[in-house]
Motif scaffolding. Structure first.
Motif, mmCIF file in Angstrom:
data_model
loop_
_atom_site.group_PDB
_atom_site.id
_atom_site.type_symbol
_atom_site.label_atom_id
_atom_site.label_comp_id
_atom_site.label_asym_id
_atom_site.label_seq_id
_atom_site.Cartn_x
_atom_site.Cartn_y
_atom_site.Cartn_z
ATOM 1 N N ALA A 147 0.821 -1.211 0.000
ATOM 2 C CA ALA A 147 0.000 0.000 0.000
ATOM 3 C C ALA A 147 0.857 1.264 0.000
ATOM 4 C CB ALA A 147 -0.944 -0.009 1.205
ATOM 5 N N VAL A 148 1.944 1.259 0.762
ATOM 6 C CA VAL A 148 2.827 2.440 0.811
ATOM 7 C C VAL A 148 3.504 2.646 -0.538
ATOM 8 C CG1 VAL A 148 4.948 3.361 1.835
ATOM 9 C CG2 VAL A 148 3.165 2.418 3.308
ATOM 10 N N ILE A 149 3.957 1.571 -1.160
ATOM 11 C CA ILE A 149 4.582 1.690 -2.481
ATOM 12 C C ILE A 149 3.561 2.216 -3.492
ATOM 13 C CG2 ILE A 149 5.683 0.434 -4.382
ATOM 14 C CD1 ILE A 149 6.908 -1.421 -2.191
ATOM 15 N N ALA A 150 2.318 1.739 -3.400
ATOM 16 C CA ALA A 150 1.259 2.242 -4.290
ATOM 17 C C ALA A 150 1.080 3.743 -4.122
ATOM 18 C CB ALA A 150 -0.055 1.511 -4.012
ATOM 19 N N LEU A 151 1.077 4.207 -2.880
ATOM 20 C CA LEU A 151 0.920 5.643 -2.622
ATOM 21 C C LEU A 151 2.070 6.449 -3.219
ATOM 22 C CD1 LEU A 151 -0.404 5.594 1.050
ATOM 23 C CD2 LEU A 151 -1.713 5.997 -1.047
ATOM 24 N N LEU A 152 3.272 5.889 -3.192
ATOM 25 C CA LEU A 152 4.425 6.574 -3.795
ATOM 26 C C LEU A 152 4.245 6.702 -5.307
ATOM 27 C CD1 LEU A 152 7.338 4.935 -1.759
ATOM 28 C CD2 LEU A 152 6.379 7.241 -1.491
ATOM 29 N N PHE A 153 3.702 5.660 -5.944
ATOM 30 C CA PHE A 153 3.452 5.748 -7.392
ATOM 31 C C PHE A 153 2.330 6.734 -7.703
ATOM 32 C CE2 PHE A 153 6.166 2.050 -7.709
ATOM 33 C CZ PHE A 153 6.811 2.273 -8.918
ATOM 34 N N ALA A 154 1.327 6.821 -6.830
ATOM 35 C CA ALA A 154 0.273 7.825 -7.019
ATOM 36 C C ALA A 154 0.867 9.223 -6.939
ATOM 37 C CB ALA A 154 -0.819 7.647 -5.965
ATOM 38 N N ALA A 155 1.730 9.436 -5.956
ATOM 39 C CA ALA A 155 2.381 10.746 -5.814
ATOM 40 C C ALA A 155 3.218 11.064 -7.046
ATOM 41 C CB ALA A 155 3.249 10.772 -4.551
ATOM 42 N N ALA A 156 3.949 10.077 -7.537
ATOM 43 C CA ALA A 156 4.773 10.288 -8.737
ATOM 44 C C ALA A 156 3.904 10.660 -9.934
ATOM 45 C CB ALA A 156 5.595 9.030 -9.041
ATOM 46 N N ALA A 157 2.776 9.971 -10.095
ATOM 47 C CA ALA A 157 1.871 10.273 -11.211
ATOM 48 C C ALA A 157 1.303 11.679 -11.085
ATOM 49 C CB ALA A 157 0.740 9.247 -11.253
ATOM 50 N N LEU A 158 0.890 12.049 -9.880
ATOM 51 C CA LEU A 158 0.331 13.383 -9.672
ATOM 52 C C LEU A 158 1.364 14.474 -9.909
ATOM 53 C CD1 LEU A 158 -1.896 12.689 -6.560
ATOM 54 C CD2 LEU A 158 -2.688 13.342 -8.850
ATOM 55 N N ILE A 159 2.589 14.232 -9.489
ATOM 56 C CA ILE A 159 3.653 15.220 -9.698
ATOM 57 C C ILE A 159 3.986 15.335 -11.182
ATOM 58 C CG2 ILE A 159 6.124 15.667 -9.323
ATOM 59 C CD1 ILE A 159 5.658 14.450 -6.458
ATOM 60 N N LYS A 160 4.071 14.209 -11.869
ATOM 61 C CA LYS A 160 4.474 14.206 -13.278
ATOM 62 C C LYS A 160 3.371 14.715 -14.209
ATOM 63 C CE LYS A 160 6.386 11.245 -16.863
ATOM 64 N NZ LYS A 160 6.754 9.893 -17.254
ATOM 65 N N GLU A 161 2.125 14.238 -14.000
ATOM 66 C CA GLU A 161 1.051 14.525 -14.952
ATOM 67 C C GLU A 161 -0.085 15.380 -14.387
ATOM 68 O OE1 GLU A 161 -0.312 11.251 -17.431
ATOM 69 O OE2 GLU A 161 1.233 9.996 -16.527
ATOM 70 N N GLY A 162 -0.145 15.509 -13.070
ATOM 71 C CA GLY A 162 -1.243 16.244 -12.454
ATOM 72 C C GLY A 162 -2.489 15.400 -12.267
ATOM 73 N N ILE A 163 -2.465 14.161 -12.748
ATOM 74 C CA ILE A 163 -3.564 13.202 -12.594
ATOM 75 C C ILE A 163 -2.944 11.821 -12.438
ATOM 76 C CG2 ILE A 163 -5.224 14.520 -13.990
ATOM 77 C CD1 ILE A 163 -4.693 12.455 -16.252
ATOM 78 N N ILE A 164 -3.765 10.873 -12.004
ATOM 79 C CA ILE A 164 -3.335 9.477 -12.013
ATOM 80 C C ILE A 164 -3.992 8.835 -13.226
ATOM 81 C CG2 ILE A 164 -3.210 7.298 -10.758
ATOM 82 C CD1 ILE A 164 -3.742 8.926 -8.174
ATOM 83 N N ASN A 165 -3.251 8.772 -14.302
ATOM 84 C CA ASN A 165 -3.742 8.161 -15.539
ATOM 85 C C ASN A 165 -3.558 6.652 -15.408
ATOM 86 O OD1 ASN A 165 -4.037 7.049 -18.089
ATOM 87 N ND2 ASN A 165 -2.989 8.722 -19.136
ATOM 88 N N PRO A 166 -4.644 5.879 -15.451
ATOM 89 C CA PRO A 166 -4.504 4.441 -15.247
ATOM 90 C C PRO A 166 -3.687 3.737 -16.326
ATOM 91 C CG PRO A 166 -6.734 4.965 -15.945
ATOM 92 C CD PRO A 166 -6.028 6.271 -15.700
#
Length: 157
Positions: free
Chosen positions: A12-31
């Protein structure tokens, strides 16, 4: 904490890190982006592993959150890669993915505050005022975040 609990927490923590990376990079979590795919897979696994966890035994609100997360991930993927070509579908996809992040943070906040610091946790469970206030803060961040994401989508479209 059980072995399943530890595995669930790490995933779950690793998933949250990838969500943060997506939000920082793209501004959204693109599936369908690389970070979004990894976030989705890890979040699905974390949700599924949560079904084996229960302090009180039996079905609990955490399990309901896990089911809702899986449904939202499914909807986001069913909308498909071409959702970005139709603003309404894309906004729905953005909403679903962002809501999965918010829902993931609810048990994360509760478990963290109910376990740390070890021996003298800050909260005693989900009804603790500290947990409730943190969740209210997350809800405010969800609304602001969705507003910013929807504004970005509107400007881009």
């Amino acid at each position: 904490m059980s072995i399943l609990g530890i595995v669930h927490t790490v995933i779950a923590v690793i998933a949250l890190l990838f969500a943060a990376a997506a939000l920082i990079k793209e501004g959204i979590i693109n599936p369908f982006s690389s970070a979004g795919k990894i976030y989705s897979i890890l979040t699905a696994v974390a949700s599924i592993t949560s079904f084996g966890l229960s302090k009180a035994g039996g079905f609990n609100p955490g399990h309901a959150i896990g089911i809702l997360i899986l449904i939202l991930l499914g909807v986001a993927y069913l909308l498909g890669r071409k959702a970005s070509e139709k603003r309404g579908l894309f906004l729905t996809q953005v909403f679903c993915m962002t809501l999965t992040l918010f829902l993931s943070l609810i048990p994360a906040v509760n478990e963290t505050l109910s376990r740390l610091p070890v021996g003298h946790p800050l909260a005693d469970g989900p009804t603790s005022p500290l947990v409730q206030n943190c969740i209210k803060g997350l809800l405010v961040l969800l609304v602001i975040g969705l507003g910013l994401q929807f504004f970005k989508v509107k400007r881009a479209g």
